[in-house]
Design an enzyme around this catalytic site. Structure first.
Site, PDB file in Angstrom:
ATOM      1  CG  ASP A  81      -1.627   1.320   1.453  1.00 44.69           C
ATOM      2  OD1 ASP A  81      -2.658   0.940  -0.070  1.00 44.69           O
ATOM      3  OD2 ASP A  81      -3.114   1.340   1.817  1.00 44.69           O
ATOM      4  CG  HIS A  82      -0.590   5.185   0.753  1.00 47.39           C
ATOM      5  ND1 HIS A  82      -1.029   5.887  -0.827  1.00 47.39           N
ATOM      6  CD2 HIS A  82      -1.956   4.620   1.454  1.00 47.39           C
ATOM      7  CE1 HIS A  82      -2.680   6.049   0.112  1.00 47.39           C
ATOM      8  NE2 HIS A  82      -3.054   4.707   0.615  1.00 47.39           N
ATOM      9  CG  HIS A 174      -4.784   7.534   4.745  1.00 44.46           C
ATOM     10  ND1 HIS A 174      -4.779   8.628   3.749  1.00 44.46           N
ATOM     11  CD2 HIS A 174      -5.237   5.825   3.992  1.00 44.46           C
ATOM     12  CE1 HIS A 174      -4.886   7.282   2.247  1.00 44.46           C
ATOM     13  NE2 HIS A 174      -4.714   5.975   2.405  1.00 44.46           N
ATOM     14  N   GLY A 175      -6.901   7.456   8.980  1.00 46.21           N
ATOM     15  CA  GLY A 175      -6.632   7.249  10.261  1.00 46.21           C
ATOM     16  C   GLY A 175      -8.341   7.849  10.809  1.00 46.21           C
ATOM     17  CG  HIS A 202      -6.288   4.634  -0.405  1.00 45.06           C
ATOM     18  ND1 HIS A 202      -5.439   4.317  -0.365  1.00 45.06           N
ATOM     19  CD2 HIS A 202      -7.072   4.050  -2.046  1.00 45.06           C
ATOM     20  CE1 HIS A 202      -4.450   3.348  -1.122  1.00 45.06           C
ATOM     21  NE2 HIS A 202      -5.332   2.992  -1.590  1.00 45.06           N
ATOM     22  N   GLY A 203      -9.915   5.204   3.376  1.00 44.92           N
ATOM     23  CA  GLY A 203     -10.178   5.546   4.610  1.00 44.92           C
ATOM     24  C   GLY A 203     -11.108   5.140   4.523  1.00 44.92           C
ATOM     25  CG  ASN A 224      -7.515   0.232   0.846  1.00 46.69           C
ATOM     26  OD1 ASN A 224      -8.061  -0.239  -0.243  1.00 46.69           O
ATOM     27  ND2 ASN A 224      -6.415   1.067   0.710  1.00 46.69           N
ATOM     28  CB  THR A 227      -8.433   3.398  10.959  1.00 46.28           C
ATOM     29  OG1 THR A 227      -7.503   4.596   9.940  1.00 46.28           O
ATOM     30  CG2 THR A 227      -7.992   4.286  11.851  1.00 46.28           C
TER      31      THR A 227
HETATM   32 ZN    ZN Z   1      -4.824   4.465   1.564  1.00 43.85          ZN
END
Ligand code: ZN
Length: 275
Positions: A81-82, A174-175, A202-203, A224, A227
């Protein structure tokens, strides 16, 4: 079976279902993640950050995922990832990852395209799948002037690079787990009409469940979640370890925490498969 994400995406498009991607935080969770997906009959992408991959070791992680995945009927991919460095992508491919992501989203469009093309060549040579990113997925707090993906740029980017899947910025972060984001489904709709490859959410933790389903319908076939999995494990661990005696089996204690993460995983699978 251990595969790239390409056959999963082909099938997902046909079935109009999403493919869940879960972030591995430690080796201990790997068999549980794959078996939870197997129990649901769902394909699954197991993915790691570059830092987790380096902590475990690229090849050790790939060997373990392959060993767990091979006897299973569901397709399982291992995805980096990333990665913003081509060296990390090379290390992952050499170690046996079946999929990688090159993230040049903070670079100017031309530079992102040039680097992504190099990453695509590396992935193709290793028979692996590749995701790239255009537009920004935020981290932590919500920012005001949001760098959403421009649908025209997305069209150019996909045509120039030939990537298998594209992560786009539609307002996710994210997060984020304490609140849900207002995402721009209108922009996603425009991107979906401009490009014909699978898009990536994402996120996912910070996205409302009804919005996740809409994202799948608008072409986000890889979704995805990281978290929320971590939060469920740690919250259970706080209770389990607080009540434990020092000579209690560490394995038994970790299995109790894994069970909390497995519940979250099962819920996310239902969310993206039943749209
Ligand atoms: Zn991501």
């Amino acid at each position: 079976m251990y595969t790239t994400m390409i056959p999963m995406m082909v099938q997902a498009k046909k079935d109009k279902k999403g493919v869940p991607a879960f972030n591995i935080h430690a080796l201990e969770v790997v068999p549980m993640m794959a078996r939870t997906a197997e129990g649901k009959g769902s394909p699954v992408i197991l993915q790691v950050s570059v830092s987790t991959a380096k902590y475990i070791g690229f090849q050790l992680l790939a060997d373990i995922v392959r060993e767990v995945a091979e006897p299973m009927e569901i397709p399982v991919a291992l995805h980096l990832d990333h990665a913003s460095s081509l060296d990390d992508i090379e290390a992952a491919l050499a170690g046996g990852f079946s999929s990688v992501m090159y993230d040049g989203s903070r670079l100017p469009l031309d530079e992102n395209i040039q680097n992504t093309k190099r990453a695509v060549a590396l992935a193709r040579a290793a028979n692996a799948s590749i995701e790239a990113e255009l537009g920004i997925v935020g981290r932590g707090k919500i920012i005001e002037a949001y760098p959403y993906t421009d649908p025209a740029d997305a069209k150019e980017f996909v045509a120039e690079t030939g990537v298998d899947a594209l992560a786009v910025g539609i307002g996710t972060h994210h997060g984020q787990y304490k609140a849900k984001t207002e995402i721009r489904l209108d922009i996603l709709d425009q991107i979906h009409q401009a490009v014909d490859i699978p898009l990536v959410l994402h996120g996912g933790t910070g996205v409302k469940e009804e919005d996740v389903k809409t994202c799948v319908r608008l072409g986000m076939l890889k979704l995805n979640f990281g978290t929320e999995l971590n939060v469920s494990w740690v919250n259970r661990a706080k209770r389990v370890f607080a009540e434990a005696e020092p000579d209690d089996s560490l394995r038994e204690l970790m299995l109790l925490c894994n069970a909390a993460m497995a519940e979250t995983i099962a819920r996310k699978i239902d969310l993206v498969r039943d749209v």
